[in-house]
Design an enzyme around this catalytic site. Structure first.
Site, mmCIF file in Angstrom:
data_model
loop_
_atom_site.group_PDB
_atom_site.id
_atom_site.type_symbol
_atom_site.label_atom_id
_atom_site.label_comp_id
_atom_site.label_asym_id
_atom_site.label_seq_id
_atom_site.Cartn_x
_atom_site.Cartn_y
_atom_site.Cartn_z
ATOM 1 C CG HIS A 162 -1.736 1.143 1.434
ATOM 2 N ND1 HIS A 162 -3.196 1.288 0.986
ATOM 3 C CD2 HIS A 162 -1.419 2.516 1.973
ATOM 4 C CE1 HIS A 162 -3.477 2.444 1.428
ATOM 5 N NE2 HIS A 162 -2.245 3.196 1.701
ATOM 6 C CD GLU A 163 1.754 3.597 3.662
ATOM 7 O OE1 GLU A 163 1.908 4.796 2.994
ATOM 8 O OE2 GLU A 163 0.562 3.513 4.295
ATOM 9 C CG HIS A 204 0.744 6.539 -0.489
ATOM 10 N ND1 HIS A 204 -0.491 7.150 -1.179
ATOM 11 C CD2 HIS A 204 0.075 6.133 0.592
ATOM 12 C CE1 HIS A 204 -1.514 7.041 -0.277
ATOM 13 N NE2 HIS A 204 -1.321 6.041 0.582
ATOM 14 C CG HIS A 261 0.476 9.117 -6.862
ATOM 15 N ND1 HIS A 261 -0.700 9.390 -6.195
ATOM 16 C CD2 HIS A 261 0.383 9.784 -8.106
ATOM 17 C CE1 HIS A 261 -1.450 10.349 -7.007
ATOM 18 N NE2 HIS A 261 -0.841 10.441 -8.098
#
Length: 709
Positions: A495-496, A499, A502
Site C-alpha cells: 500500500h505505502e 504512494h 505516485h
C-alpha cells in the site's frame, strides 16, 4: 496513509502584526539553509541537528514574507509569470525545512523536537495567514482567474492558477478584515490543539503498553513475538518481563493469538481507553474544542459545517455524496459481520465457554474459524513472509514487471537512523528516476501507523527528481531474529509503496501539482490499487519462500492463503466504515451542536449511523483518531473507501487486460501515476479506464453482496 500536518508558516512577531527580523538567522554550517549537494538533494541526515531547525524556519519565514511582499506590491499589471509563477517559486527554504522537519519529527523525534514543534506552531499558522489572507495578493490572483480563458495558458498552467485561486478562497481571502482577524485566532488555536492531540496519542500509547510478568500468560504468541516483547520490556527498564506495545488502531494484533482471555481484555482496554481515562494525556476536552473551532471556522467561511467546507475541493464535493457511499457499504458490511459473529459465538460454545463474544475475542476466534474452515492459520504464513524477501522479490519484482524500473541499494548515503534503507530507482533504460527510503520499524518517538512522505518533490520547474519515503511500524525483532511479517503488514508494505510510485513517477512542471499532492479521496487510489499485487499469484510465488530453508510456500497453503482473502471482510469493513461515519458526524455539527461528552456523542452517532455493533468498535475511537483530530484527514477519512472504488475498478481492468504486464503498467503510469494534480482527478480516471467507476468491483473485493440492504 499520506501524512499532512497543518503547520503552514509564521513568526511570533507576525501574530502581533509586525514582520520578523530581517537579518539572516543561521550559520554557514547549518545544512538546512542551502539545497543539499547529495544525489537527488537527499537531506544531509548525518549533519542535521535539532538546533538547526529553528534558525532555518525563522529565516525561511523571513524569506517567504519578503517574496510575498514583492509579489503583492508589484506595480505591474498581474500576469501568470509575475504572480502565479512567482508564488510557485516563493518560500523555497521554508518548504524545504518544513518537509524535512515534519518527516523527522514523525520518525526519530525527541522531546526537544516536540517542544520546538509546539513553539513554532502559532508562528507557522500566523505566517500561513499572512500569505493566504493577503488582500493585495489575492486581488492579483482573482484578476487573473477572472481572465483565465483569455491568458493563453497551457492546461497545466491553467490548473495551477485554479489551484491557487481555490486555496486562497478556501483560506478566507475574501473575508472582511474583521473576519480575517477572527479566522487568524481560530487557525492559531486549532494548530496548537491538533499538535497537542497528536502528542497525547503518542505518549498515551507508549504509557499504555501492557506489561506482563509471567511468560505463561503469553501462551499462543510465537517465540519471536515473545522475544520481541522481552526486548521491549528490557529497553523500558523491566528485564525479565514482557511488554506488549500498542499499535495505532483499536484492535491489537496480539489479540488474534493470545490464549489468555484476561490478557486479551487488558490489551483491548489499554488500547480503547487511550486519551479518555484522565491524566496528562486525556484528549476529550481537546476533541470538543477542535470540533467547535472547526465548526466556527466553517461558518465564518460561509459553509454550514466543517464537512461541507473540507469536501469543497475533493472528488466527492459534498458530505451527502461521501455519506451515501459509506452508508451503502455499511449496511452490507454490518450484515456480513453479524453473520460472522454468529459463527464466532458458535465456536466459543464449541470451545466449552459460556461468555458472549466481545471485541477482544473477535480476532482470536476468527483465527479458530479460519483454521476450521480453511485448515489454515495466519501463523503458518509468517515464515514465508521475511521482510527483505518480500521487499526485493515481491514489491520490487512487481514494480519491475509493470513499469520496467530497477532498484539498487545505496549504502553510501546518510540516513537518520541505522535501520533506514535507501534505494536508487532507475528507468528501464538506466536513466535515474528517484530515491526511496524505507523506515520499517516502530520506535518510542515514531508516529503510529504507516505513511509516505516526500523529502524532495519532482518538478520540471526546478529540475528536481523525487526523494520519497515509506514508513511502517513493524515491531523490530530481537537481535539476530528475522523480521517475519503478517499478511496485513505485507499488504501495508505494498500500500505505502503505491504512494511511493505516485511520487516517483510524477512528471509535471509545478511542484504544487506534483506526485501525491492530489485530493484526499484520490490520493489513496494508487496505494489501494497497488495492494492487489501483494497476493497476485505470480508475485506471491516469487517472494513466498521459507526464511530458513528457502523452500517455496507449498501450493496447498498458497491456495488457502488466496482463498481466504475475503474472509473476515465484514469485520474489517465495519470497523473502517464506523470510524469514517464517526468522522463525518463530528464534522457535520454546528458550533451550537458540539456536545459536552465525547464518549456519549460517539455512542449515539454510531447508533444513528447503523454501525453500533458491540463486538466491532470503530477502527479508531475519537480520542486517538489521528486522521481526523490531528488534522490531515478531518472530515476526510471516507477517502479510503472512495479511493477503493477506483482501485477495485482498476484491478478489474487489469485482470481483464492480462494482469501483470508492462503494457498495462505503462498505461496506468501514463494516465494516473505520472499526472499528479495536473488535471481533474475524475477525468484522469475516465481516460485510464474508459468510463465511470462502478461499485460492484468494490463489493466483490470485500466479499459483500451487492443486494444486501
Amino acid at each position: 496513509m499520506s501524512r499532512t500536518l497543518s503547520l503552514l508558516l509564521a513568526g511570533a512577531m507576525l501574530l502581533a502584526g509586525t514582520a520578523p527580523h530581517a537579518a539572516p538567522l543561521g550559520t554557514a554550517d547549518n545544512p538546512l539553509l542551502y539545497p543539499s549537494t547529495l544525489p537527488y538533494q537527499l537531506p544531509a541526515f548525518d549533519r542535521i541537528r535539532t538546533e538547526h531547525f529553528r534558525p532555518a524556519y525563522l529565516e525561511g519565514m523571513r524569506e517567504q514574507q519578503a517574496d510575498i511582499a514583492r509579489i503583492a506590491g508589484n506595480p505591474a499589471t498581474p500576469t501568470f509569470d509575475n504572480t502565479i509563477l512567482a508564488l510557485e517559486r516563493s518560500g523555497v527554504l521554508l518548504k524545504r525545512t518544513k518537509q524535512i522537519f515534519d518527516n523527522l519529527s514523525a520518525t526519530w523525534g525527541s522531546d526537544e523536537m516536540d517542544a520546538l514543534h509546539k513553539a513554532l506552531i502559532p508562528r507557522l499558522a500566523a505566517n500561513s495567514d499572512a500569505t493566504l489572507l493577503n488582500s493585495r495578493l489575492y486581488a492579483r490572483i482573482a484578476k487573473l482567474h477572472a481572465q483565465r480563458e483569455h491568458l493563453g495558458l497551457d492546461a497545466e498552467s491553467l490548473r495551477l492558477l485554479d489551484y491557487y485561486h481555490q486555496n486562497f478562497v478556501l483560506a478566507g481571502a475574501r473575508l472582511s478584515d474583521a473576519d480575517k482577524a477572527k479566522l487568524k485566532r481560530l487557525n492559531a488555536e486549532l494548530a496548537v490543539l491538533q499538535n497537542g492531540f497528536s502528542l497525547n496519542v503518542q505518549k498515551d500509547s507508549n504509557a499504555g503498553a501492557v506489561l506482563v510478568e509471567d511468560r505463561s500468560e503469553l501462551a499462543g504468541l510465537s517465540e519471536q513475538d515473545i522475544a520481541t516483547a522481552a526486548a521491549a520490556a528490557k529497553a523500558k527498564g523491566e528485564p525479565g518481563k514482557y511488554l506488549l506495545a500498542l499499535t495505532n488502531t483499536t484492535g491489537q494484533p496480539q489479540e488474534d493469538e493470545l490464549d489468555n482471555r484476561a490478557l486479551r481484555q487488558r490489551l483491548y482496554e489499554a488500547s480503547v481507553n487511550r486519551g479518555s481515562h484522565g491524566g496528562d494525556f486525556d484528549n476529550r476536552s481537546i476533541v470538543l474544542r477542535i470540533a467547535k473551532l472547526r465548526a466556527e471556522r466553517a461558518r465564518l467561511l460561509g459553509y454550514p459545517d466543517f464537512a461541507s467546507y473540507a469536501l469543497a475541493n475533493q472528488m466527492a464535493s459534498t458530505p451527502a455524496a461521501a455519506n451515501q457511499l459509506l452508508e451503502r457499504v455499511a449496511a452490507a458490511a454490518v450484515k456480513s459481520a453479524q453473520q460472522d459473529a454468529r459463527s464466532l459465538q458458535a465456536m466459543i460454545t464449541a470451545d466449552g465457554k459460556d461468555f458472549q463474544l466481545a471485541p477482544w475475542d473477535w480476532g482470536y476466534y476468527t483465527e479458530k474459524v479460519r483454521k476450521a474452515h480453511y485448515d489454515y492459520s495466519e501463523s503458518e504464513l509468517r515464515p514465508y513472509f521475511e521482510l527483505n524477501r518480500v521487499l526485493q522479490d515481491g514489491l520490487f519484482y512487481a514494480a519491475t514487471q509493470l513499469y520496467g524500473i530497477t532498484f539498487k541499494e545505496r549504502r553510501d548515503l546518510p540516513v537518520y537512523q541505522p535501520d533506514v534503507r535507501v534505494f536508487e530507482v532507475s528507468e528501464a533504460d538506466g536513466q535515474p528516476l528517484a530515491l526511496i527510503l524505507f523506515d520499517f520499524y516502530a520506535s518510542a518517538h515514531k508516529q503510529g501507523g504507516a505513511w509516505m512522505n516526500n523529502y524532495v518533490d519532482q518538478s520540471g520547474l526546478y529540475g528536481t527528481r523525487p526523494v520519497v519515503a515509506n514508513h511502517l511500524n513493524i515491531q523490530k525483532p530481537a537481535a539476530g531474529q528475522p523480521t517475519l511479517l503478517t499478511s496485513e503488514e505485507v499488504e501495508t508494505l505494498f500500500h505505502e509503496f503505491g504512494h511511493g510510485l505516485h511520487g516517483m513517477f510524477s512528471k509535471v512542471r509545478y511542484p504544487s501539482l506534483s506526485g501525491a499532492n492530489v485530493p484526499r479521496d484520490f490520493v489513496e487510489y494508487p496505494s489501494q490499487f497497488n495492494e492487489m499485487w501483494a497476493f497476485w499469484p505470480e508475485v506471491l510465488r516469487h517472494y513466498a519462500k521459507h526464511y530458513q530453508t528457502g523452500a517455496d510456500m507449498p501450493q496447498p497453503l498458497m491456495d488457502k492463503a488466496l482463498a481466504v482473502r475475503k474472509f473476515n471482510k465484514g469485520f474489517a469493513t465495519t470497523e473502517y466504515v464506523a470510524a469514517a461515519l464517526l468522522d463525518q458526524r463530528w464534522h457535520a455539527l454546528t458550533p451550537e451542536q458540539v456536545p459536552t461528552d465525547v464518549l456519549a456523542f460517539e455512542s449515539e452517532a454510531l447508533k444513528a449511523a447503523g454501525v453500533a455493533f458491540a463486538p466491532i468498535p470503530p477502527r479508531y475511537r475519537s480520542t486517538y483518531f489521528l486522521h481526523t483530530f490531528a488534522g490531515g484527514y478531518a472530515a476526510g477519512y471516507y477517502a479510503y473507501l472512495w479511493s477503493d472504488v477506483l482501485a477495485a475498478d482498476s484491478s478489474l481492468w487489469f485482470r481483464q487486460h492480462g494482469g501483470l504486464t508492462r503494457a498495462n503498467g505503462d498505461w496506468f503510469r501514463q494516465h494516473i501515476l505520472s499526472r499528479g494534480n495536473s488535471a481533474d482527478a475524475m477525468s484522469l480516471f475516465r481516460t485510464f479506464r474508459g468510463g465511470e467507476p462502478g461499485i460492484a468491483p468494490l463489493l466483490e473485493k470485500r466479499g459483500l453482496s451487492a443486494d444486501q440492504p
